[in-house]
Write a protein that holds these residues in place. Structure first.
Motif, PDB file in Angstrom:
ATOM      1  N   CYS A 148       9.801  21.920   4.580  1.00  0.00           N
ATOM      2  CA  CYS A 148       9.208  21.705   3.261  1.00  0.00           C
ATOM      3  C   CYS A 148       9.681  20.348   2.771  1.00  0.00           C
ATOM      4  N   PHE A 149       9.002  19.817   1.765  1.00  0.00           N
ATOM      5  CA  PHE A 149       9.376  18.488   1.287  1.00  0.00           C
ATOM      6  C   PHE A 149       9.050  18.347  -0.180  1.00  0.00           C
ATOM      7  N   GLU A 150       9.447  17.218  -0.736  1.00  0.00           N
ATOM      8  CA  GLU A 150       9.144  16.895  -2.134  1.00  0.00           C
ATOM      9  C   GLU A 150       8.722  15.436  -2.211  1.00  0.00           C
ATOM     10  N   GLY A 151       8.212  15.034  -3.342  1.00  0.00           N
ATOM     11  CA  GLY A 151       7.844  13.639  -3.554  1.00  0.00           C
ATOM     12  C   GLY A 151       8.059  13.309  -5.017  1.00  0.00           C
ATOM     13  N   LEU A 152       8.864  12.288  -5.287  1.00  0.00           N
ATOM     14  CA  LEU A 152       9.025  11.796  -6.657  1.00  0.00           C
ATOM     15  C   LEU A 152       9.250  10.296  -6.575  1.00  0.00           C
ATOM     16  N   GLY A 181       0.863  -1.184   0.000  1.00  0.00           N
ATOM     17  CA  GLY A 181       0.000   0.000   0.000  1.00  0.00           C
ATOM     18  C   GLY A 181       0.894   1.227   0.000  1.00  0.00           C
ATOM     19  N   PHE A 182       0.321   2.391   0.311  1.00  0.00           N
ATOM     20  CA  PHE A 182       1.144   3.599   0.391  1.00  0.00           C
ATOM     21  C   PHE A 182       1.522   3.806   1.852  1.00  0.00           C
ATOM     22  N   SER A 183       2.511   3.030   2.313  1.00  0.00           N
ATOM     23  CA  SER A 183       2.945   3.209   3.697  1.00  0.00           C
ATOM     24  C   SER A 183       4.458   3.068   3.784  1.00  0.00           C
ATOM     25  N   LEU A 207       9.306   3.028  -6.279  1.00  0.00           N
ATOM     26  CA  LEU A 207      10.069   3.506  -5.120  1.00  0.00           C
ATOM     27  C   LEU A 207       9.772   4.986  -4.923  1.00  0.00           C
ATOM     28  N   TYR A 208       9.086   5.301  -3.830  1.00  0.00           N
ATOM     29  CA  TYR A 208       8.762   6.698  -3.540  1.00  0.00           C
ATOM     30  C   TYR A 208       9.969   7.353  -2.878  1.00  0.00           C
ATOM     31  N   ILE A 209      10.301   8.550  -3.333  1.00  0.00           N
ATOM     32  CA  ILE A 209      11.466   9.274  -2.811  1.00  0.00           C
ATOM     33  C   ILE A 209      10.976  10.519  -2.083  1.00  0.00           C
ATOM     34  N   ARG A 210      11.393  10.677  -0.862  1.00  0.00           N
ATOM     35  CA  ARG A 210      10.927  11.815  -0.060  1.00  0.00           C
ATOM     36  C   ARG A 210      12.092  12.700   0.383  1.00  0.00           C
ATOM     37  N   PRO A 211      12.441  13.736  -0.400  1.00  0.00           N
ATOM     38  CA  PRO A 211      13.406  14.733   0.043  1.00  0.00           C
ATOM     39  C   PRO A 211      12.686  15.723   0.973  1.00  0.00           C
ATOM     40  N   ILE A 237       3.291  26.192  -2.499  1.00  0.00           N
ATOM     41  CA  ILE A 237       4.580  25.546  -2.183  1.00  0.00           C
ATOM     42  C   ILE A 237       4.307  24.267  -1.393  1.00  0.00           C
ATOM     43  N   LYS A 238       5.326  23.425  -1.290  1.00  0.00           N
ATOM     44  CA  LYS A 238       5.132  22.143  -0.614  1.00  0.00           C
ATOM     45  C   LYS A 238       5.653  22.250   0.825  1.00  0.00           C
ATOM     46  N   ALA A 239       4.904  23.018   1.628  1.00  0.00           N
ATOM     47  CA  ALA A 239       5.268  23.240   3.026  1.00  0.00           C
ATOM     48  C   ALA A 239       4.546  22.218   3.893  1.00  0.00           C
ATOM     49  N   GLY A 288      -6.216  17.445  -1.080  1.00  0.00           N
ATOM     50  CA  GLY A 288      -5.159  17.559  -0.077  1.00  0.00           C
ATOM     51  C   GLY A 288      -3.805  17.096  -0.590  1.00  0.00           C
ATOM     52  N   GLY A 289      -3.798  16.186  -1.574  1.00  0.00           N
ATOM     53  CA  GLY A 289      -2.523  15.640  -2.041  1.00  0.00           C
ATOM     54  C   GLY A 289      -2.423  15.465  -3.533  1.00  0.00           C
ATOM     55  N   ALA A 290      -3.251  16.157  -4.300  1.00  0.00           N
ATOM     56  CA  ALA A 290      -3.192  15.999  -5.763  1.00  0.00           C
ATOM     57  C   ALA A 290      -3.880  17.169  -6.455  1.00  0.00           C
ATOM     58  N   CYS A 322      -4.413  13.995  -9.886  1.00  0.00           N
ATOM     59  CA  CYS A 322      -3.095  13.634 -10.396  1.00  0.00           C
ATOM     60  C   CYS A 322      -1.980  14.135  -9.502  1.00  0.00           C
ATOM     61  N   GLY A 323      -1.003  13.266  -9.319  1.00  0.00           N
ATOM     62  CA  GLY A 323       0.166  13.581  -8.506  1.00  0.00           C
ATOM     63  C   GLY A 323       1.110  12.405  -8.517  1.00  0.00           C
ATOM     64  N   THR A 324       2.275  12.595  -7.936  1.00  0.00           N
ATOM     65  CA  THR A 324       3.251  11.505  -7.884  1.00  0.00           C
ATOM     66  C   THR A 324       2.652  10.300  -7.179  1.00  0.00           C
ATOM     67  N   ALA A 325       2.069  10.518  -6.006  1.00  0.00           N
ATOM     68  CA  ALA A 325       1.482   9.411  -5.245  1.00  0.00           C
ATOM     69  C   ALA A 325       0.210   8.913  -5.921  1.00  0.00           C
ATOM     70  N   ALA A 326      -0.653   9.831  -6.332  1.00  0.00           N
ATOM     71  CA  ALA A 326      -1.968   9.466  -6.887  1.00  0.00           C
ATOM     72  C   ALA A 326      -1.871   8.960  -8.332  1.00  0.00           C
ATOM     73  N   PRO A 360      -0.317   1.571  -4.665  1.00  0.00           N
ATOM     74  CA  PRO A 360      -1.261   2.655  -4.972  1.00  0.00           C
ATOM     75  C   PRO A 360      -1.580   3.535  -3.757  1.00  0.00           C
ATOM     76  N   TYR A 361      -1.751   4.843  -4.014  1.00  0.00           N
ATOM     77  CA  TYR A 361      -2.074   5.789  -2.936  1.00  0.00           C
ATOM     78  C   TYR A 361      -3.480   5.552  -2.395  1.00  0.00           C
ATOM     79  N   PHE A 362      -4.419   5.308  -3.296  1.00  0.00           N
ATOM     80  CA  PHE A 362      -5.789   5.008  -2.868  1.00  0.00           C
ATOM     81  C   PHE A 362      -5.992   3.495  -2.903  1.00  0.00           C
ATOM     82  N   ASN A 379       1.005  23.015   5.282  1.00  0.00           N
ATOM     83  CA  ASN A 379      -0.221  22.835   4.475  1.00  0.00           C
ATOM     84  C   ASN A 379      -0.873  21.492   4.774  1.00  0.00           C
ATOM     85  N   TYR A 380      -0.027  20.516   5.077  1.00  0.00           N
ATOM     86  CA  TYR A 380      -0.531  19.157   5.289  1.00  0.00           C
ATOM     87  C   TYR A 380      -0.998  18.993   6.731  1.00  0.00           C
ATOM     88  N   ALA A 381      -0.345  19.709   7.671  1.00  0.00           N
ATOM     89  CA  ALA A 381      -0.790  19.661   9.073  1.00  0.00           C
ATOM     90  C   ALA A 381      -2.245  20.114   9.146  1.00  0.00           C
TER      91      ALA A 381
HETATM   92  C1  COI Z   1       3.131  13.200  -3.586  1.00  0.00           C
HETATM   93  O1  COI Z   1       2.326  12.835  -4.435  1.00  0.00           O
HETATM   94  O2  COI Z   1       4.345  13.058  -3.727  1.00  0.00           O
HETATM   95  C2  COI Z   1       2.700  13.812  -2.348  1.00  0.00           C
HETATM   96  O3  COI Z   1       3.503  14.424  -1.694  1.00  0.00           O
HETATM   97  C3  COI Z   1       1.339  13.646  -1.904  1.00  0.00           C
HETATM   98  C4  COI Z   1       1.267  13.199  -0.502  1.00  0.00           C
HETATM   99  C5  COI Z   1      -0.104  13.470  -0.045  1.00  0.00           C
HETATM  100  C6  COI Z   1       1.666  11.777  -0.346  1.00  0.00           C
END
Ligand code: COI
Ligand code: PLP
Length: 341
Positions: free
Chosen positions: A57-61, A12-14, A124-128, A183-185, A222-224, A283-287, A156-158, A188-190
């Motif tokens: 701040c963070f990123e996701g790819l 899953g997405f964990s 492979l999800y990358i979290r900088p 921006i990816k602060a 919230g995430g896409a 649409c998004g990296t995770a979604a 999958p995210y969902f 925003n997610y809190a």
């Molecule tokens: C991403 O798609 O990379 C995100 O940061 C979304 C996040 C809600 C997991």
């Protein structure tokens, strides 16, 4: 080869802890050389700016294993640039673009056995990420920072993968006008945590936020980001200053025009006109591209003709082309695919 003993197809997405992470420290006005480490724990002051004032701040790819066995990332330069924009807005030092790309290369290479096999449905999800790490008690930016990047294999995210999701219109806002929505602060997610939990408790997958000033225009979830397809097969995506400039969405708009010959427009989208669209997707990296089957606005449902069983035909084509490019089945535009060597 993906040699780790992981049930790739059922991920899953964990978070799954992997072997190495990349760390670089900023002190006395400069970033150090950075290094890969094995310790997954972060040790910082109890008064660190990130803990007190959420300076992060963070990123996701993602890294993908291609059909011909290469490991690649998708447009990491755009994530590097977006993180520089986030840092600027949060009064943080910028982590240089070339260093960002090199850090991602290093952390993926060090954890190469965690890159899921081609065709498994996992990636492979990358979290900088970056945060103010020294003690700050008056409200001001930190003097010291850490840039870090870890990786984790994801599915999958969902839940349900490519099955259509149901989103609701919440009573909460995601981003203030002239705020930090673009921006990816972390902050925003809190502030999205309560609305997302409320949505889940009510049986919805996500929140579709409207513009906070007038509550008449569609923003994003919230995430896409969101894309719509008109009955004439035009791709429409909302225009707003408080939406995150999604790498996936920008790529989809290009693919629609240059690969599929469709008109692709970014413009203000009024919530009132949403009922007239034929298809909708998140649409998004995770979604990736997750189809929306229904929108629930305080009990009133908007049901897209594409239904709750499968993706609509246009979103399916966009999905196939995007993932085909990412997995090396379809030739990519110049500079989109970055090989990890
Ligand atoms: C991403 O798609 O990379 C995100 O940061 C979304 C996040 C809600 C997991
Ligand atoms: N919008 C928000 C709020 C997000 O968190 C994300 C995820 O990164 C996106 C959009 C999609 O952006 P991207 O396609 O760059 O992953």
């Amino acid at each position: 080869m993906s040699t780790k003993n992981i049930d790739w197809s059922n991920l899953g997405f964990s978070y799954v802890k992997t072997d190495y992470r990349y760390v670089s420290n900023y002190k006395n006005g400069a970033w150090d050389d950075g290094a890969l480490i094995t310790d997954d724990m972060v040790k910082i002051s109890e008064c660190a700016c990130v803990l007190q004032y959420s300076q992060s701040c963070f990123e996701g790819l993602k890294a993908y294993r291609t059909e011909d066995g290469r490991v690649v990332t998708f447009r990491p330069d755009l994530n590097a640039e977006r993180m520089m924009d986030s840092a600027k807005r949060l009064e943080m030092p910028q982590f240089p673009k070339e260093r960002f790309i090199d850090a991602i290369d290093q952390v993926v290479k060090a954890n190469i056995d965690y890159v899921p096999p081609y065709g498994s449905g996992a990636t492979l999800y990358i979290r900088p990420y970056m945060f103010g790490s020294d003690a700050i008690i008056g409200v001001k930016p930190a003097n010291e920072y850490q840039f870090r990047a870890f990786v984790t294999p994801v599915g999958p995210y969902f839940k349900g993968g490519a099955k259509p999701v149901v989103v609701r219109i919440p009573d909460f806002d995601r981003a203030a006008p002239h705020g930090t929505g673009n921006i990816k602060a972390g902050l925003n997610y809190a502030m999205s945590l309560h609305p997302i939990m409320e949505a889940h408790r009510e049986g919805f997958n996500e929140n579709m936020y409207l513009d906070p000033a007038t509550r008449t225009k569609v923003e994003e979830t919230g995430g896409a980001n969101i894309i719509f397809v008109t009955k004439d097969n035009e791709i429409v995506t909302p225009l707003s200053d408080s939406i995150l400039p999604s790498v996936t969405r920008r790529s989809i708009m290009y693919i629609a025009e240059h690969y599929l010959g469709l008109k692709a427009t970014q413009r203000v989208v009024y919530f009132d006109e949403v009922k007239d669209f034929a298809e909708c997707g998140l649409c998004g990296t995770a979604a990736v591209i997750s189809p929306v089957g229904k929108i629930n606005d305080h009990g009133k449902e908007i049901c897209f003709p594409s239904g709750m069983e499968k993706m609509g035909p246009v979103i399916q084509k966009l999905y196939d082309t995007l993932t085909g490019i990412q997995m090396g089945r379809i030739e990519a535009p110049e500079g989109w695919i970055h090989e990890i060597r």
